[in-house]
Design a protein around this motif. Structure first.
Motif, PDB file in Angstrom:
ATOM      1  N   TYR A  43       0.766  -1.183  -0.123  1.00 38.99           N
ATOM      2  CA  TYR A  43      -0.101  -0.194   0.061  1.00 38.99           C
ATOM      3  C   TYR A  43       0.913   1.238  -0.030  1.00 38.99           C
ATOM      4  N   GLU A  44       1.818   1.270   0.977  1.00 37.04           N
ATOM      5  CA  GLU A  44       2.807   2.606   0.709  1.00 37.04           C
ATOM      6  C   GLU A  44       3.483   2.714  -0.473  1.00 37.04           C
ATOM      7  N   LEU A  45       3.723   1.529  -1.080  1.00 35.83           N
ATOM      8  CA  LEU A  45       4.549   1.482  -2.353  1.00 35.83           C
ATOM      9  C   LEU A  45       3.625   2.195  -3.356  1.00 35.83           C
ATOM     10  N   ILE A  46       2.311   1.977  -3.280  1.00 35.21           N
ATOM     11  CA  ILE A  46       1.244   2.532  -4.412  1.00 35.21           C
ATOM     12  C   ILE A  46       1.207   3.955  -4.326  1.00 35.21           C
ATOM     13  N   CYS A  47       1.139   4.332  -2.683  1.00 41.15           N
ATOM     14  CA  CYS A  47       0.830   5.699  -2.514  1.00 41.15           C
ATOM     15  C   CYS A  47       2.036   6.611  -2.916  1.00 41.15           C
ATOM     16  N   ASN A  48       3.320   5.953  -2.662  1.00 39.24           N
ATOM     17  CA  ASN A  48       4.370   6.597  -3.084  1.00 39.24           C
ATOM     18  C   ASN A  48       4.316   6.903  -4.593  1.00 39.24           C
ATOM     19  N   LEU A  49       4.089   5.836  -5.483  1.00 39.64           N
ATOM     20  CA  LEU A  49       4.160   5.937  -7.108  1.00 39.64           C
ATOM     21  C   LEU A  49       2.849   6.900  -7.357  1.00 39.64           C
ATOM     22  N   LEU A  50       1.720   6.968  -6.532  1.00 40.69           N
ATOM     23  CA  LEU A  50       0.530   8.059  -6.882  1.00 40.69           C
ATOM     24  C   LEU A  50       1.191   9.526  -6.819  1.00 40.69           C
ATOM     25  N   ALA A  87      -1.442  12.809 -18.517  1.00 37.54           N
ATOM     26  CA  ALA A  87      -2.482  12.675 -19.574  1.00 37.54           C
ATOM     27  C   ALA A  87      -2.627  11.597 -20.464  1.00 37.54           C
ATOM     28  N   THR A  88      -1.511  10.753 -20.386  1.00 37.63           N
ATOM     29  CA  THR A  88      -1.483   9.653 -21.411  1.00 37.63           C
ATOM     30  C   THR A  88      -1.058   8.279 -20.894  1.00 37.63           C
ATOM     31  N   THR A  89      -0.740   8.191 -19.445  1.00 34.81           N
ATOM     32  CA  THR A  89      -0.610   7.245 -18.748  1.00 34.81           C
ATOM     33  C   THR A  89      -1.283   6.891 -17.510  1.00 34.81           C
ATOM     34  N   THR A  90      -2.086   5.697 -17.617  1.00 29.28           N
ATOM     35  CA  THR A  90      -3.095   5.413 -16.526  1.00 29.28           C
ATOM     36  C   THR A  90      -2.317   5.380 -15.159  1.00 29.28           C
ATOM     37  N   ALA A  91      -3.027   5.392 -14.052  1.00 22.96           N
ATOM     38  CA  ALA A  91      -2.275   5.027 -12.706  1.00 22.96           C
ATOM     39  C   ALA A  91      -1.868   3.516 -12.566  1.00 22.96           C
ATOM     40  N   LEU A  92      -2.904   2.791 -13.474  1.00 22.08           N
ATOM     41  CA  LEU A  92      -2.477   1.310 -13.260  1.00 22.08           C
ATOM     42  C   LEU A  92      -1.106   0.998 -13.777  1.00 22.08           C
ATOM     43  N   GLU A  93      -1.073   1.550 -15.078  1.00 20.48           N
ATOM     44  CA  GLU A  93       0.266   1.546 -15.992  1.00 20.48           C
ATOM     45  C   GLU A  93       1.324   1.885 -15.099  1.00 20.48           C
ATOM     46  N   TYR A  94       1.387   3.173 -14.859  1.00 18.70           N
ATOM     47  CA  TYR A  94       2.581   3.836 -14.026  1.00 18.70           C
ATOM     48  C   TYR A  94       2.964   3.119 -12.954  1.00 18.70           C
ATOM     49  N   ILE A  95       1.828   2.531 -12.105  1.00 20.79           N
ATOM     50  CA  ILE A  95       2.526   1.855 -10.945  1.00 20.79           C
ATOM     51  C   ILE A  95       2.832   0.269 -11.313  1.00 20.79           C
ATOM     52  N   GLN A  96       2.177  -0.273 -12.351  1.00 23.39           N
ATOM     53  CA  GLN A  96       2.858  -1.609 -12.701  1.00 23.39           C
ATOM     54  C   GLN A  96       4.164  -1.663 -13.205  1.00 23.39           C
ATOM     55  N   THR A  97       4.459  -0.750 -14.046  1.00 27.72           N
ATOM     56  CA  THR A  97       5.774  -0.589 -14.812  1.00 27.72           C
ATOM     57  C   THR A  97       6.964  -0.077 -13.829  1.00 27.72           C
ATOM     58  N   ARG A  98       6.514   0.369 -12.725  1.00 30.81           N
ATOM     59  CA  ARG A  98       7.579   0.597 -11.712  1.00 30.81           C
ATOM     60  C   ARG A  98       7.615  -0.164 -10.334  1.00 30.81           C
ATOM     61  N   SER A  99       6.987  -1.161 -10.371  1.00 31.44           N
ATOM     62  CA  SER A  99       6.807  -1.943  -9.266  1.00 31.44           C
ATOM     63  C   SER A  99       6.612  -3.569  -9.787  1.00 31.44           C
ATOM     64  N   MET A 100       6.717  -4.371  -8.604  1.00 32.74           N
ATOM     65  CA  MET A 100       6.611  -5.862  -8.773  1.00 32.74           C
ATOM     66  C   MET A 100       5.194  -6.318  -8.570  1.00 32.74           C
ATOM     67  N   LEU A 101       4.220  -5.291  -8.380  1.00 28.31           N
ATOM     68  CA  LEU A 101       3.163  -5.745  -7.759  1.00 28.31           C
ATOM     69  C   LEU A 101       2.005  -6.229  -8.986  1.00 28.31           C
ATOM     70  N   SER A 102       1.019  -7.167  -8.438  1.00 34.08           N
ATOM     71  CA  SER A 102       0.264  -7.515  -9.279  1.00 34.08           C
ATOM     72  C   SER A 102      -0.989  -6.684  -9.823  1.00 34.08           C
ATOM     73  N   ARG A 103      -1.355  -6.703 -11.145  1.00 30.34           N
ATOM     74  CA  ARG A 103      -2.320  -6.003 -11.631  1.00 30.34           C
ATOM     75  C   ARG A 103      -3.587  -6.100 -10.925  1.00 30.34           C
ATOM     76  N   SER A 104      -3.982  -7.147 -10.590  1.00 26.55           N
ATOM     77  CA  SER A 104      -5.276  -7.078  -9.656  1.00 26.55           C
ATOM     78  C   SER A 104      -5.043  -6.670  -8.263  1.00 26.55           C
ATOM     79  N   GLY A 105      -3.846  -6.526  -7.625  1.00 31.47           N
ATOM     80  CA  GLY A 105      -3.670  -5.808  -6.436  1.00 31.47           C
ATOM     81  C   GLY A 105      -3.833  -4.227  -6.482  1.00 31.47           C
ATOM     82  N   ILE A 106      -3.174  -3.975  -7.393  1.00 29.45           N
ATOM     83  CA  ILE A 106      -3.069  -2.566  -7.688  1.00 29.45           C
ATOM     84  C   ILE A 106      -4.502  -2.022  -8.098  1.00 29.45           C
ATOM     85  N   MET A 107      -5.342  -2.640  -8.799  1.00 27.63           N
ATOM     86  CA  MET A 107      -6.325  -2.318  -9.236  1.00 27.63           C
ATOM     87  C   MET A 107      -7.548  -2.204  -8.248  1.00 27.63           C
ATOM     88  N   LYS A 108      -7.300  -3.280  -7.150  1.00 27.42           N
ATOM     89  CA  LYS A 108      -8.248  -3.387  -5.971  1.00 27.42           C
ATOM     90  C   LYS A 108      -8.008  -2.086  -5.126  1.00 27.42           C
TER      91      LYS A 108
END
Length: 212
Positions: A144-151, A163-184
């Motif tokens: 959760y802290e990692l997601i907040c830092n990346l936000l 304007a061109t990068t979704t929050a999901l894409e930004y976080i996923q390309t900069r972490s090893m977190l799962s897509r489903s966990g980030i989306m949740k």
């Protein structure tokens, strides 16, 4: 994230950089590149340094394409892993750029000849300082802290990136977190009114709770 400009904006040796990069143009030809170009830091078994005079780019880990840093010109990439057998990073441009690729040994010889080792040391010290901050933001923290830092990091990016990068894409390309966990987590923060997201794009951070 590891954004070199965050340190430069708060640091005094601006003249050191201006002199350094102005002089560098006498060593190497300045080329122009388009968004999406990739630059490897090895050529014919020689280690290269990527010199970004203007524009923006990403530094990615070679083996898994994990985004390690956002870079803004002027800066140099390639000195930080010079003692590795092979370079473990690759640069990709995210805007139009002015750049050069220089053999590392030639860069060292040039710095010696021009008496610019001090300037180069400033570059390395700033990179080291910002990398230390990067570790604080990404190592030994909860998901959760990692997601907040990346936000927060995304929120500080340029308008073009936001304007061109979704929050999901930004976080996923900069972490090893799962897509489903980030989306949740993003969904819960949105529903709770902590962030405003439209079509996947981060519009506003209202207030992120310390724990969630």
């Amino acid at each position: 994230m590891y954004d070199f400009s965050k340190v430069i904006e708060k640091s005094p040796p601006q003249l050191e950089f201006e002199d350094f990069f102005t002089s560098l143009k006498s060593l190497c030809a300045v080329r122009k590149g388009k968004p999406g170009q990739k630059f490897n830091l090895e050529q014919s078994d020689k280690r290269l340094c990527f010199i970004l005079f203007s524009g923006t780019g990403l530094v990615k880990r070679v083996n898994d394409s994990l985004v390690l840093s956002t870079i803004h010109g002027p800066c140099i990439v390639g000195l930080q892993d010079i003692f590795h057998v092979k370079s473990d990073v690759q640069v990709s441009s995210t805007s139009e750029v002015e750049y050069s690729l220089v053999v590392a040994s030639d860069l060292f010889s040039w710095a010696e000849e021009k008496g610019l080792w001090k300037n180069m040391c400033y570059m390395l010290m700033l990179s080291s300082t910002r990398f230390s901050e990067y570790q604080k933001e990404t190592v030994g923290v909860s998901n959760y802290e990692l997601i907040c830092n990346l936000l927060y990091s995304l929120n500080k990016e340029s308008f073009e990136i936001r304007a061109t990068t979704t929050a999901l894409e930004y976080i996923q390309t900069r972490s090893m977190l799962s897509r489903s966990g980030i989306m949740k987590t993003l969904s819960s923060l949105r529903i709770g009114g902590y962030i405003t997201i439209s079509k996947g794009l981060l519009i506003k951070i209202n207030s992120l709770p310390k724990k969630f």
